[in-house]
Design a protein around this motif. Structure first.
Motif, PDB file in Angstrom:
ATOM      1  N   HIS A 141       3.461  81.185  -8.219  1.00  0.00           N
ATOM      2  CA  HIS A 141       2.741  80.806  -7.044  1.00  0.00           C
ATOM      3  C   HIS A 141       2.899  79.705  -6.409  1.00  0.00           C
ATOM      4  CE1 HIS A 141      -0.863  83.157  -4.666  1.00  0.00           C
ATOM      5  NE2 HIS A 141      -0.122  82.551  -3.967  1.00  0.00           N
ATOM      6  N   LEU A 142       2.754  78.490  -7.146  1.00  0.00           N
ATOM      7  CA  LEU A 142       2.800  77.250  -6.938  1.00  0.00           C
ATOM      8  C   LEU A 142       4.147  76.818  -6.566  1.00  0.00           C
ATOM      9  CD1 LEU A 142       0.526  75.753  -9.925  1.00  0.00           C
ATOM     10  CD2 LEU A 142       0.248  75.546  -7.304  1.00  0.00           C
ATOM     11  N   ALA A 143       5.242  77.344  -7.045  1.00  0.00           N
ATOM     12  CA  ALA A 143       6.573  77.104  -6.750  1.00  0.00           C
ATOM     13  C   ALA A 143       6.808  77.509  -5.201  1.00  0.00           C
ATOM     14  CB  ALA A 143       7.644  77.869  -7.644  1.00  0.00           C
ATOM     15  N   HIS A 144       6.233  78.714  -4.868  1.00  0.00           N
ATOM     16  CA  HIS A 144       6.233  79.286  -3.465  1.00  0.00           C
ATOM     17  C   HIS A 144       5.622  78.307  -2.507  1.00  0.00           C
ATOM     18  CE1 HIS A 144       6.554  82.184  -0.196  1.00  0.00           C
ATOM     19  NE2 HIS A 144       5.530  81.816  -0.112  1.00  0.00           N
ATOM     20  N   HIS A 145       4.511  77.790  -2.998  1.00  0.00           N
ATOM     21  CA  HIS A 145       3.445  77.010  -2.449  1.00  0.00           C
ATOM     22  C   HIS A 145       4.230  75.729  -1.871  1.00  0.00           C
ATOM     23  CE1 HIS A 145      -0.505  74.851  -1.819  1.00  0.00           C
ATOM     24  NE2 HIS A 145       0.039  74.823  -0.173  1.00  0.00           N
ATOM     25  N   ARG A 146       4.841  74.971  -2.982  1.00  0.00           N
ATOM     26  CA  ARG A 146       5.617  73.986  -2.797  1.00  0.00           C
ATOM     27  C   ARG A 146       6.959  74.058  -1.959  1.00  0.00           C
ATOM     28  NH1 ARG A 146       6.627  73.593  -7.841  1.00  0.00           N
ATOM     29  NH2 ARG A 146       4.925  72.400  -8.291  1.00  0.00           N
ATOM     30  N   ALA A 147       7.417  75.274  -1.862  1.00  0.00           N
ATOM     31  CA  ALA A 147       8.732  75.383  -1.192  1.00  0.00           C
ATOM     32  C   ALA A 147       8.100  75.469   0.449  1.00  0.00           C
ATOM     33  CB  ALA A 147       9.491  76.719  -1.481  1.00  0.00           C
ATOM     34  N   CYS A 148       6.807  76.148   0.514  1.00  0.00           N
ATOM     35  CA  CYS A 148       6.488  76.112   1.826  1.00  0.00           C
ATOM     36  C   CYS A 148       6.241  74.617   2.637  1.00  0.00           C
ATOM     37  CB  CYS A 148       5.163  77.073   2.095  1.00  0.00           C
ATOM     38  SG  CYS A 148       5.379  78.523   1.835  1.00  0.00           S
ATOM     39  N   VAL A 149       5.473  73.904   1.580  1.00  0.00           N
ATOM     40  CA  VAL A 149       4.946  72.365   2.043  1.00  0.00           C
ATOM     41  C   VAL A 149       6.588  71.612   2.382  1.00  0.00           C
ATOM     42  CG1 VAL A 149       4.204  70.170   1.306  1.00  0.00           C
ATOM     43  CG2 VAL A 149       2.985  72.415   0.676  1.00  0.00           C
ATOM     44  N   ALA A 166       9.532  72.888   3.253  1.00  0.00           N
ATOM     45  CA  ALA A 166       9.942  73.164   4.627  1.00  0.00           C
ATOM     46  C   ALA A 166       9.081  72.756   5.736  1.00  0.00           C
ATOM     47  CB  ALA A 166      10.050  74.829   4.346  1.00  0.00           C
ATOM     48  N   VAL A 167       7.977  72.816   5.524  1.00  0.00           N
ATOM     49  CA  VAL A 167       6.952  72.088   6.538  1.00  0.00           C
ATOM     50  C   VAL A 167       7.339  70.755   6.765  1.00  0.00           C
ATOM     51  CG1 VAL A 167       4.640  71.378   7.526  1.00  0.00           C
ATOM     52  CG2 VAL A 167       4.924  73.631   6.341  1.00  0.00           C
ATOM     53  N   ASN A 168       7.735  69.804   6.017  1.00  0.00           N
ATOM     54  CA  ASN A 168       8.077  68.567   6.132  1.00  0.00           C
ATOM     55  C   ASN A 168       9.507  68.288   6.856  1.00  0.00           C
ATOM     56  OD1 ASN A 168       5.724  67.064   5.187  1.00  0.00           O
ATOM     57  ND2 ASN A 168       6.097  67.572   3.089  1.00  0.00           N
ATOM     58  N   GLN A 208       5.996  78.496   8.141  1.00  0.00           N
ATOM     59  CA  GLN A 208       5.840  77.713   6.931  1.00  0.00           C
ATOM     60  C   GLN A 208       4.611  77.073   6.914  1.00  0.00           C
ATOM     61  OE1 GLN A 208       7.982  77.727   4.420  1.00  0.00           O
ATOM     62  NE2 GLN A 208       9.008  79.426   5.597  1.00  0.00           N
ATOM     63  N   ALA A 209       3.953  76.532   7.979  1.00  0.00           N
ATOM     64  CA  ALA A 209       2.898  75.601   8.101  1.00  0.00           C
ATOM     65  C   ALA A 209       1.653  76.465   7.787  1.00  0.00           C
ATOM     66  CB  ALA A 209       2.435  75.031   9.341  1.00  0.00           C
ATOM     67  N   ALA A 210       1.509  77.568   8.280  1.00  0.00           N
ATOM     68  CA  ALA A 210       0.395  78.776   8.091  1.00  0.00           C
ATOM     69  C   ALA A 210       0.534  78.885   6.336  1.00  0.00           C
ATOM     70  CB  ALA A 210       0.632  79.715   8.978  1.00  0.00           C
ATOM     71  N   GLN A 211       1.808  79.289   6.041  1.00  0.00           N
ATOM     72  CA  GLN A 211       1.762  79.643   4.305  1.00  0.00           C
ATOM     73  C   GLN A 211       1.390  78.632   3.570  1.00  0.00           C
ATOM     74  OE1 GLN A 211       1.923  82.707   3.545  1.00  0.00           O
ATOM     75  NE2 GLN A 211       3.462  83.768   4.286  1.00  0.00           N
TER      76      GLN A 211
END
Length: 191
Positions: free
Chosen positions: A27-35, A37-39, A66-69
């Motif tokens: 789950h954290l890996a997915h969260h990291r990927a979203c962050v 991507a946002v950047n 990506q920002a919402a996720q």
């Protein structure tokens, strides 16, 4: 300003046996990927200096998703606690009683919405502008940040939140989720 991945507010093993460390890692890996991507997507948009909540409110398309996720995931971590579970406390409990049906009825309704969502998304307990409580679920990156509701509690319905522990049984994941819900945090978000 770069969007940062928030620290998990507890050890990766703290939610076991309800949510495993392996699930939190995925789950954290997915969260990291979203962050990340946002950047990348923020560059050149004119939104670079905004906090993540404001990016979510103003962005469109892939940047919004990506920002919402990223925001939803950070919020989700704050909705869980190793000392969670049980029933709502404080003013949240009083509002639930006034809504009718009590917590058991609300939990069943929340589960019905979460199980009825086809595919990935989010389920939410929110406070409406009139102060009442509401339940909502939506696909993909759905978030109450884009409307007038105040998010109180989020349940991640993406597969990475439950597949390793529960495989194709979202209902069992919801049972585990209710064991680690942080009602004190949800209560503190009331306005």
């Amino acid at each position: 300003m770069a969007i940062a991945l928030p620290e998990l507010p507890y050890a990766r093993t703290a939610l076991e046996p309800h949510l495993s460390a392996a699930t939190l890692e995925a789950h954290l890996a997915h969260h990291r990927a979203c962050v990340e991507a946002v950047n990348r997507l923020l560059e050149g948009t004119g939104l670079e200096e905004l906090p993540l909540e404001d990016v979510v409110r103003r962005a469109r398309g892939r940047l919004f998703e990506q920002a919402a996720q990223a925001w939803n995931h950070g919020f989700y971590w704050s909705c869980l606690s190793p000392r969670g579970g049980g029933e709502p406390v404080g003013e949240l409990a009083a509002l639930r009683i006034r809504r009718g049906g009590g917590f058991g009825h609300s939990r069943e309704e929340f589960n019905r919405l979460a199980l009825g969502l086809a595919g990935s998304g989010w389920a939410w307990l929110v406070q409406r502008p009139d102060g009442s409580l509401g339940l909502t679920a939506g696909p993909g990156a759905a978030t109450p940040l884009t409307g007038a509701d105040v998010p109180l509690l989020a349940c991640d319905l993406w597969e990475h939140a439950w597949w390793l522990d529960r495989h194709d049984d979202r209902a069992r994941y919801l049972e585990a989720f209710w064991q680690v819900v942080d009602w004190k945090a949800a209560n503190a978000r009331l306005r």
